[in-house]
Design a protein around this motif. Structure first.
Motif, short mmCIF file in Angstrom:
data_model
loop_
_atom_site.label_atom_id
_atom_site.label_comp_id
_atom_site.label_asym_id
_atom_site.label_seq_id
_atom_site.Cartn_x
_atom_site.Cartn_y
_atom_site.Cartn_z
N VAL A 39 -19.29 -6.42 -5.11
CA VAL A 39 -19.02 -4.99 -4.95
C VAL A 39 -19.93 -4.21 -5.91
CG1 VAL A 39 -17.26 -3.18 -4.92
CG2 VAL A 39 -16.65 -5.53 -4.27
N LYS A 41 -20.72 -0.83 -5.41
CA LYS A 41 -20.61 0.61 -5.18
C LYS A 41 -20.74 1.36 -6.50
CE LYS A 41 -15.56 0.29 -5.04
NZ LYS A 41 -14.55 1.31 -4.93
N TYR A 45 -20.91 -0.06 -10.38
CA TYR A 45 -19.97 0.34 -11.43
C TYR A 45 -20.75 0.82 -12.66
CZ TYR A 45 -16.10 -2.08 -8.89
OH TYR A 45 -15.17 -2.50 -7.97
N LEU A 87 -17.62 0.08 2.53
CA LEU A 87 -16.15 -0.02 2.45
C LEU A 87 -15.45 1.27 2.84
CD1 LEU A 87 -15.92 -1.82 -1.02
CD2 LEU A 87 -15.39 -2.86 1.19
N LYS A 128 -10.51 -2.26 9.08
CA LYS A 128 -9.69 -2.13 7.87
C LYS A 128 -8.25 -1.91 8.27
CE LYS A 128 -9.08 -1.10 3.32
NZ LYS A 128 -9.60 -0.09 2.42
N ARG A 135 -4.58 4.38 1.89
CA ARG A 135 -5.85 5.08 1.68
C ARG A 135 -6.63 5.14 3.00
NH1 ARG A 135 -9.67 3.14 -3.29
NH2 ARG A 135 -9.99 1.36 -1.92
N PHE A 163 -10.21 -6.68 7.17
CA PHE A 163 -9.80 -6.73 5.76
C PHE A 163 -8.72 -5.73 5.44
CE2 PHE A 163 -12.13 -3.21 3.43
CZ PHE A 163 -12.88 -2.70 4.49
N HIS A 165 -6.78 -3.96 1.54
CA HIS A 165 -6.98 -3.80 0.08
C HIS A 165 -5.61 -3.71 -0.60
CE1 HIS A 165 -9.28 -2.97 -3.47
NE2 HIS A 165 -8.80 -1.75 -3.63
N ASN A 202 -9.44 -8.46 -4.11
CA ASN A 202 -10.29 -7.83 -5.13
C ASN A 202 -10.37 -8.81 -6.31
OD1 ASN A 202 -7.68 -7.64 -6.05
ND2 ASN A 202 -7.65 -5.42 -6.26
N SER A 203 -10.91 -8.37 -7.45
CA SER A 203 -11.04 -9.30 -8.59
C SER A 203 -9.69 -9.91 -8.97
CB SER A 203 -11.60 -8.57 -9.81
OG SER A 203 -12.91 -8.16 -9.58
N ARG A 218 -13.77 -9.86 -2.48
CA ARG A 218 -14.59 -8.70 -2.88
C ARG A 218 -14.50 -8.59 -4.40
NH1 ARG A 218 -11.24 -6.82 1.12
NH2 ARG A 218 -10.20 -5.40 -0.34
N PHE A 219 -15.55 -9.07 -5.04
CA PHE A 219 -15.55 -9.23 -6.50
C PHE A 219 -16.22 -8.00 -7.12
CE2 PHE A 219 -16.88 -12.34 -10.09
CZ PHE A 219 -15.61 -12.32 -10.64
N GLY A 220 -15.41 -7.17 -7.77
CA GLY A 220 -15.96 -5.95 -8.37
C GLY A 220 -15.91 -6.03 -9.88
N ILE A 221 -14.86 -5.46 -10.46
CA ILE A 221 -14.80 -5.24 -11.91
C ILE A 221 -15.06 -6.52 -12.72
CG2 ILE A 221 -12.27 -5.55 -12.15
CD1 ILE A 221 -14.33 -2.84 -13.91
N TYR A 353 -12.56 0.36 -15.69
CA TYR A 353 -13.45 0.71 -14.58
C TYR A 353 -14.20 2.02 -14.86
CZ TYR A 353 -10.57 -2.32 -11.45
OH TYR A 353 -9.89 -3.35 -10.85
N1 PMH Z 1 -12.56 -3.64 -2.22
C1 PMH Z 1 -12.30 -2.32 -2.13
C2 PMH Z 1 -12.00 -1.74 -0.79
C3 PMH Z 1 -12.32 -1.53 -3.28
O1 PMH Z 1 -12.06 -0.23 -3.17
C4 PMH Z 1 -12.59 -2.14 -4.54
C5 PMH Z 1 -12.59 -1.38 -5.83
C6 PMH Z 1 -12.87 -3.51 -4.57
C7 PMH Z 1 -12.82 -4.22 -3.39
C8 PMH Z 1 -13.16 -4.24 -5.84
O2 PMH Z 1 -12.06 -4.24 -6.68
P1 PMH Z 1 -12.17 -4.76 -8.18
O3 PMH Z 1 -13.19 -3.92 -8.84
O4 PMH Z 1 -10.80 -4.56 -8.75
O5 PMH Z 1 -12.59 -6.19 -8.08
N2 PMH Z 1 -12.25 -0.03 -5.72
C9 PMH Z 1 -11.82 0.74 -6.74
C10 PMH Z 1 -11.47 2.06 -6.54
O6 PMH Z 1 -11.52 2.65 -5.37
N3 PMH Z 1 -11.05 2.61 -7.66
O7 PMH Z 1 -11.13 1.67 -8.59
C11 PMH Z 1 -11.61 0.51 -8.05
#
Ligand code: PMH
Length: 369
Positions: A39, A41, A45, A87, A128, A135, A163, A165, A202-203, A218-221, A353
């Motif tokens: 992730v 976006k 980050y 997303l 989705k 959301r 998917f 969330h 997510n993470s 979906r690996f973000g933070i 974040y």
């Molecule tokens: N998938 C979706 C749809 C997301 O919105 C996010 C993070 C992730 C995956 C990744 O999540 P993680 O960072 O916890 O791994 N979105 C957001 C958000 O909208 N506000 O804070 C994090």
């Protein structure tokens, strides 16, 4: 992009190796068939979307996820060829460009398809489902059936994925998480053919909830080395490596006499004769005014930011004279001391974040690998 030159000694260092290690450790932790969607976006980050994307792809991420059509196009223009998923909501007017650039869009409304022409190339979509985040997403099973039917009538659109969330995957109480997962599984039964890529985690879920992994996470933070919450931080299956550190140098040092006031509003008054340093970083860089009082590291020691943080500068009380050009670590390690992004987040009562995301463009990102 790496700046070629800058004259202010304020910069964020991004260690791409940490990002790679976090992905590799996650891959080891999961069954090897499960794919990683990186992730990236919001400019990765705040870490740099292009550089993070390249690093993630190098260690086997199979897809990138962004929030907006513009973020996806930017990566394509920069030469990223991997699958990219948007997303957030894409307008129907983006469909032609998305298909031409092989960008996968998220869909959740039947009406969206009324507004798009026959497409030049097959458009991949991920459906989705809103299982409780409230959301974006299809909320009822009948809506989902209609949406699938509408898509099946088109030969230029492929349901590549589905998917949802989670709203509470980072919390200790798993009630809402479990209810969302159960709802998602019920919705999956309406797909006549199983889409290639089912993903929910997510993470937090990727690290802690093995039954939510499906085909991809979906690996973000945590790709950036940060915990989604204090709870996850206590339960981590492997240590995360924080990729971002923040640095500057002392640009001015002076000794003030007791009674001297510092910065706007004259809110700080020196109690004794004090050594004060000026640092070239302020709220226009993302060092928010609420961080007044936060420590920085100079010569391996914690020194407090005093008075109000200005737009471009702030002042620090030293425990003695230091030379101009003395390195300052705002986030990161110096000697045996460390200041983490989590510490900043706690100081201003937000989540980790937000800290790298609000670091503005004026702060050059320097990449090490
Ligand atoms: N998938 C979706 C749809 C997301 O919105 C996010 C993070 C992730 C995956 C990744 O999540 P993680 O960072 O916890 O791994 N979105 C957001 C958000 O909208 N506000 O804070 C994090």
């Amino acid at each position: 992009m790496q700046p070629t030159n800058f004259y202010r000694p304020t910069f964020a260092k991004i260690d791409l190796n940490e990002i790679k290690m976090n992905i590799l450790n996650l891959k080891k932790h999961m069954n090897e068939s499960i794919q990683v969607i990186a992730v990236v976006k919001a400019n990765g980050y705040g870490h740099g979307d292009f550089e993070v994307s390249k690093a993630a792809l190098q260690v086997g991420a199979s897809m990138l996820a962004v929030a907006t059509p513009d973020e996806a196009i930017r990566l394509r223009v920069l030469g990223i060829e991997s699958p990219i998923l948007v997303l957030g909501a894409s307008p129907p007017t983006f469909a032609v460009l998305a298909s031409e650039h092989d960008i996968t869009v998220t869909v959740f409304q039947q009406d969206w398809f009324l507004h798009i022409p026959t497409l030049p190339k097959k458009l991949n979509v991920h459906i989705k489902i809103d299982t409780g985040m409230g959301r974006l997403g299809v909320t009822t099973e009948s809506e989902l059936r209609c949406l699938i039917q509408t898509i099946h009538q088109r030969s230029d659109v492929l349901i590549d994925g589905v998917f949802t969330h989670f709203a509470t995957a980072d919390e200790e109480n798993t009630e809402q998480f479990t209810s969302q997962l159960t709802k998602f599984k019920t919705f999956l039964k309406h797909f006549p053919e199983r889409p290639r890529c089912i993903h929910t985690a997510n993470s937090a879920a990727a690290l802690m909830q093995k039954d939510s992994l499906f085909d991809a996470v979906r690996f973000g933070i945590s790709m950036y080395g940060l915990s989604p919450s204090a709870h996850v931080s206590n339960e981590l299956p492997f240590p995360l490596g924080q990729a971002m550190t923040l640095h500057t140098e002392v640009v001015f040092v002076k000794k003030v006499t007791a009674g001297t006031t510092i910065s706007y509003g004259a809110t700080y008054t020196a109690e004794n004769d004090e050594w004060i340093a000026t640092l070239p970083i302020g709220y226009a860089d993302g060092m928010l005014r609420k961080l007044s009082g936060q420590a920085v590291l100079i010569q391996g020691k914690r020194m407090p930011i005093i008075g109000r943080i200005c737009m471009d500068q702030c002042m620090v009380r030293l425990n003695g004279q230091v030379p101009i050009g003395e390195p300052v670590v705002l986030i990161g390690r110096q000697g045996s001391e460390q200041i983490t992004i989590e510490e900043w987040a706690q100081k201003i009562q937000t989540i980790s974040y937000e800290i790298p995301c609000v670091l503005t463009n004026r702060v050059p990102r320097i990449y090490t690998s």
